[in-house]
Design a protein around this motif. Structure first.
Motif, PDB file in Angstrom:
ATOM      1  N   PRO A   1       0.832  -1.217   0.000  1.00  0.00           N
ATOM      2  CA  PRO A   1       0.000   0.000   0.000  1.00  0.00           C
ATOM      3  C   PRO A   1       0.863   1.263   0.000  1.00  0.00           C
ATOM      4  CG  PRO A   1      -0.090  -1.106   2.129  1.00  0.00           C
ATOM      5  CD  PRO A   1       0.635  -2.020   1.205  1.00  0.00           C
TER       6      PRO A   1
ATOM      7  N   VAL B   1       2.060   4.677   1.085  1.00  0.00           N
ATOM      8  CA  VAL B   1       1.998   5.430   2.341  1.00  0.00           C
ATOM      9  C   VAL B   1       1.547   6.861   2.046  1.00  0.00           C
ATOM     10  CG1 VAL B   1       3.315   6.309   4.294  1.00  0.00           C
ATOM     11  CG2 VAL B   1       3.833   4.056   3.354  1.00  0.00           C
TER      12      VAL B   1
ATOM     13  N   LEU C   1       0.970  11.164   6.273  1.00  0.00           N
ATOM     14  CA  LEU C   1       1.411  10.293   7.369  1.00  0.00           C
ATOM     15  C   LEU C   1       2.926  10.368   7.520  1.00  0.00           C
ATOM     16  CD1 LEU C   1       1.122   8.058   9.495  1.00  0.00           C
ATOM     17  CD2 LEU C   1       1.189   6.386   7.633  1.00  0.00           C
ATOM     18  N   LEU C   2       3.634  10.266   6.402  1.00  0.00           N
ATOM     19  CA  LEU C   2       5.101  10.311   6.466  1.00  0.00           C
ATOM     20  C   LEU C   2       5.565  11.657   7.036  1.00  0.00           C
ATOM     21  CD1 LEU C   2       7.431   8.464   5.890  1.00  0.00           C
ATOM     22  CD2 LEU C   2       7.572   9.406   3.575  1.00  0.00           C
TER      23      LEU C   2
ATOM     24  N   ARG D   1       3.903  13.554   9.125  1.00  0.00           N
ATOM     25  CA  ARG D   1       3.615  13.592  10.569  1.00  0.00           C
ATOM     26  C   ARG D   1       4.644  12.780  11.349  1.00  0.00           C
ATOM     27  NH1 ARG D   1      -1.734  12.598   9.017  1.00  0.00           N
ATOM     28  NH2 ARG D   1      -1.704  10.504   9.905  1.00  0.00           N
ATOM     29  N   VAL D   2       4.989  11.613  10.803  1.00  0.00           N
ATOM     30  CA  VAL D   2       5.962  10.752  11.490  1.00  0.00           C
ATOM     31  C   VAL D   2       7.323  11.450  11.571  1.00  0.00           C
ATOM     32  CG1 VAL D   2       7.285   8.610  11.269  1.00  0.00           C
ATOM     33  CG2 VAL D   2       4.816   8.582  10.941  1.00  0.00           C
ATOM     34  N   GLN D   3       7.739  12.080  10.477  1.00  0.00           N
ATOM     35  CA  GLN D   3       9.030  12.761  10.481  1.00  0.00           C
ATOM     36  C   GLN D   3       9.014  13.961  11.432  1.00  0.00           C
ATOM     37  OE1 GLN D   3       9.682  13.352   6.261  1.00  0.00           O
ATOM     38  NE2 GLN D   3      10.901  11.477   6.119  1.00  0.00           N
TER      39      GLN D   3
ATOM     40  N   ASP E   1       7.173  14.162  14.149  1.00  0.00           N
ATOM     41  CA  ASP E   1       7.256  13.564  15.492  1.00  0.00           C
ATOM     42  C   ASP E   1       8.702  13.219  15.839  1.00  0.00           C
ATOM     43  OD1 ASP E   1       4.535  13.700  15.822  1.00  0.00           O
ATOM     44  OD2 ASP E   1       4.148  11.602  15.326  1.00  0.00           O
ATOM     45  N   ALA E   2       9.387  12.617  14.862  1.00  0.00           N
ATOM     46  CA  ALA E   2      10.769  12.177  15.097  1.00  0.00           C
ATOM     47  C   ALA E   2      11.647  13.363  15.490  1.00  0.00           C
ATOM     48  CB  ALA E   2      11.314  11.482  13.862  1.00  0.00           C
TER      49      ALA E   2
ATOM     50  N   ALA F   1      12.282   6.966   9.643  1.00  0.00           N
ATOM     51  CA  ALA F   1      10.859   7.168   9.333  1.00  0.00           C
ATOM     52  C   ALA F   1      10.536   6.621   7.955  1.00  0.00           C
ATOM     53  CB  ALA F   1      10.515   8.652   9.416  1.00  0.00           C
TER      54      ALA F   1
ATOM     55  N   THR G   1       7.998   3.407   8.363  1.00  0.00           N
ATOM     56  CA  THR G   1       6.591   3.799   8.204  1.00  0.00           C
ATOM     57  C   THR G   1       5.847   2.919   7.192  1.00  0.00           C
ATOM     58  OG1 THR G   1       7.153   6.067   8.802  1.00  0.00           O
ATOM     59  CG2 THR G   1       5.022   5.719   7.765  1.00  0.00           C
ATOM     60  N   PRO G   2       6.428   2.664   6.004  1.00  0.00           N
ATOM     61  CA  PRO G   2       5.678   1.810   5.055  1.00  0.00           C
ATOM     62  C   PRO G   2       5.416   0.412   5.601  1.00  0.00           C
ATOM     63  CG  PRO G   2       7.461   2.957   3.933  1.00  0.00           C
ATOM     64  CD  PRO G   2       7.674   3.179   5.403  1.00  0.00           C
TER      65      PRO G   2
ATOM     66  N   TYR H   1       2.668   0.805   8.429  1.00  0.00           N
ATOM     67  CA  TYR H   1       1.383   1.190   7.852  1.00  0.00           C
ATOM     68  C   TYR H   1       0.790   0.031   7.049  1.00  0.00           C
ATOM     69  CZ  TYR H   1      -1.947   3.449   4.716  1.00  0.00           C
ATOM     70  OH  TYR H   1      -3.067   3.762   3.992  1.00  0.00           O
ATOM     71  N   GLY H   2       1.640  -0.627   6.247  1.00  0.00           N
ATOM     72  CA  GLY H   2       1.165  -1.741   5.428  1.00  0.00           C
ATOM     73  C   GLY H   2       0.614  -2.868   6.270  1.00  0.00           C
TER      74      GLY H   2
ATOM     75  N   LEU I   1      -2.670  -1.826   7.918  1.00  0.00           N
ATOM     76  CA  LEU I   1      -3.755  -1.748   6.935  1.00  0.00           C
ATOM     77  C   LEU I   1      -4.287  -3.135   6.600  1.00  0.00           C
ATOM     78  CD1 LEU I   1      -5.410   0.163   5.136  1.00  0.00           C
ATOM     79  CD2 LEU I   1      -3.651  -0.106   3.377  1.00  0.00           C
ATOM     80  N   ARG I   2      -3.376  -4.108   6.454  1.00  0.00           N
ATOM     81  CA  ARG I   2      -3.810  -5.480   6.152  1.00  0.00           C
ATOM     82  C   ARG I   2      -4.613  -6.068   7.305  1.00  0.00           C
ATOM     83  NH1 ARG I   2      -3.839  -5.990   1.002  1.00  0.00           N
ATOM     84  NH2 ARG I   2      -1.852  -5.585  -0.010  1.00  0.00           N
TER      85      ARG I   2
ATOM     86  N   GLN J   1      -3.164   4.439   9.761  1.00  0.00           N
ATOM     87  CA  GLN J   1      -2.281   5.611   9.889  1.00  0.00           C
ATOM     88  C   GLN J   1      -2.037   5.942  11.359  1.00  0.00           C
ATOM     89  OE1 GLN J   1      -2.710   9.126   7.465  1.00  0.00           O
ATOM     90  NE2 GLN J   1      -4.008   8.051   5.998  1.00  0.00           N
ATOM     91  N   ASP J   2      -3.118   5.923  12.137  1.00  0.00           N
ATOM     92  CA  ASP J   2      -2.980   6.232  13.567  1.00  0.00           C
ATOM     93  C   ASP J   2      -2.055   5.237  14.267  1.00  0.00           C
ATOM     94  OD1 ASP J   2      -4.655   8.367  13.242  1.00  0.00           O
ATOM     95  OD2 ASP J   2      -6.437   7.360  14.035  1.00  0.00           O
TER      96      ASP J   2
ATOM     97  N   ALA K   1       0.319   3.318  12.901  1.00  0.00           N
ATOM     98  CA  ALA K   1       1.712   3.472  12.452  1.00  0.00           C
ATOM     99  C   ALA K   1       2.365   4.685  13.127  1.00  0.00           C
ATOM    100  CB  ALA K   1       1.760   3.617  10.936  1.00  0.00           C
ATOM    101  N   GLN K   2       1.641   5.787  13.183  1.00  0.00           N
ATOM    102  CA  GLN K   2       2.205   7.000  13.797  1.00  0.00           C
ATOM    103  C   GLN K   2       2.469   6.781  15.285  1.00  0.00           C
ATOM    104  OE1 GLN K   2      -0.174  10.538  13.328  1.00  0.00           O
ATOM    105  NE2 GLN K   2       1.397  11.888  14.176  1.00  0.00           N
TER     106      GLN K   2
ATOM    107  N   LEU L   1       5.534   4.462  15.883  1.00  0.00           N
ATOM    108  CA  LEU L   1       6.807   5.160  15.653  1.00  0.00           C
ATOM    109  C   LEU L   1       7.069   6.204  16.730  1.00  0.00           C
ATOM    110  CD1 LEU L   1       6.457   5.073  11.858  1.00  0.00           C
ATOM    111  CD2 LEU L   1       8.582   4.509  13.010  1.00  0.00           C
TER     112      LEU L   1
END
Lengths: 113, 192
Positions: free
Chosen positions: A25, A27, A31-32, A34-36, A38-39, B28, B32-33, B36-37, B40-41, B50-51, B53-54, B57
């Motif tokens: 899927p 990304v 989302l990426l 937001r994660v960065q 946060d980091a 990140a 992240t992929p 998230y992947g 999602l599955r 998304q929530d 995964a975030q 991390l």
């Protein structure tokens, strides 16, 4: 015992898994991001040692080199001041220092005179 | 898709903890992929994935200064966090009153129509949704994320034999769920 039907089912299932593995899927960019964010927000400050802190506080490496050079020159002048300079040590300490011409002790001046 | 080697993740995490901003971006981008992947599955919901995964991390960033290299693989640790977060969400779904769940629009015909038009990946996702939670997690970790059974056992907090049982039962359930959809998936044409 594995039948032909089981084998076909496994092959078909594996084909589905393969399709899923080959198309992960996407990304979401948000989302990426937001994660960065946060980091970086949670990242500890880089720790610096005392020497690095001193160098930065005094203005960097060139400034520290200049400071070291000035310190060496000052020490040298303090120990062996040139003739043209006043005897600051004597002035400050209130002591008058004199130097004798050693050649006179051996009478060289008499012989030449 | 396999997780990256643990040494690289751990090395990046150490650099991150030491204040290396570039390491933050690299970690990140790598993790992240995967997280998230997987979410999602397992969850079948993009917003929830998304929530999860975030949040997973975020926990990694917070624990980074105390991370002890060599004690655990970073990827195993964060997969475990994601698995637990997914389990919590799935439990919460079961305890949510039906009145609070949005009514799907005319489910029977739309489900059939979706299956006819969906790609095989979507069909697999639909079939995964009918599995019990633990079976779904084990099957996704083994056959989609590509992890080894001992690592899955560590992530799910069970023994290796339990993982083998979960994935075997999961595959049988998937086969049964997909049996009626073979024509939609094009297997009838493939098999002649």
């Amino acid at each position: 015992m594995t039948t032909d039907k089981d084998h076909n089912n496994d092959a078909e299932l594996e084909a589905l898994f393969q399709a899923a593995r080959s198309t992960p899927p996407q990304v979401p960019d948000a989302l990426l991001a937001r994660v960065q964010a946060d980091a970086l927000a949670q990242q500890p400050r880089r720790r610096r040692n005392l020497w690095e802190a001193f160098v930065n506080a005094t203005g960097g490496v060139p400034a520290v080199c200049g400071l070291a050079t000035a310190a060496c020159v000052g020490l040298w002048i303090g120990i062996a001041p040139p003739d043209v300079m006043p005897d600051l040590g004597g002035i400050v300490l209130g002591v008058e220092t004199t130097t004798e011409d050693e050649t006179a002790a051996f009478g060289w001046d008499i012989e030449e005179g | 898709m396999k997780a990256d080697t643990p040494d690289e993740d751990a090395a990046l995490l150490a650099r991150y903890a030491a204040g290396d901003a570039a390491a933050a971006g690299l970690l990140a981008t790598r993790l992240t992929p995967l997280m998230y992947g997987h979410a999602l599955r397992v969850l079948g919901d993009g917003a929830e994935a998304q929530d999860v995964a975030q949040e997973a991390l975020m926990r990694l960033w917070k624990i980074a200064p105390q991370w002890r290299a060599g004690e655990a693989k970073v990827s195993t640790w964060i997969y475990r966090v994601v698995a637990n977060l997914c389990t919590d969400l799935l439990r919460k779904r079961r305890t949510t009153p039906l009145d609070d769940v949005a009514e799907p629009a005319d489910p029977a015909p739309s489900a059939a129509a979706q299956m006819q038009q969906a790609a095989r990946v979507d069909a697999l996702q639909a079939a995964l949704a009918v599995l019990p939670d633990r079976q779904r997690q084990a099957v996704v970790l083994r056959h989609i994320d590509g992890l080894a059974n001992p690592e899955i056992a560590s992530i799910l907090g069970v023994g290796v034999e339990a993982v083998e049982s979960l994935t075997a039962r999961g595959k049988r359930a998937l086969t049964a769920a997909l049996a009626d959809q073979k024509e939609a998936l094009g297997y009838q044409d493939d098999n002649g």
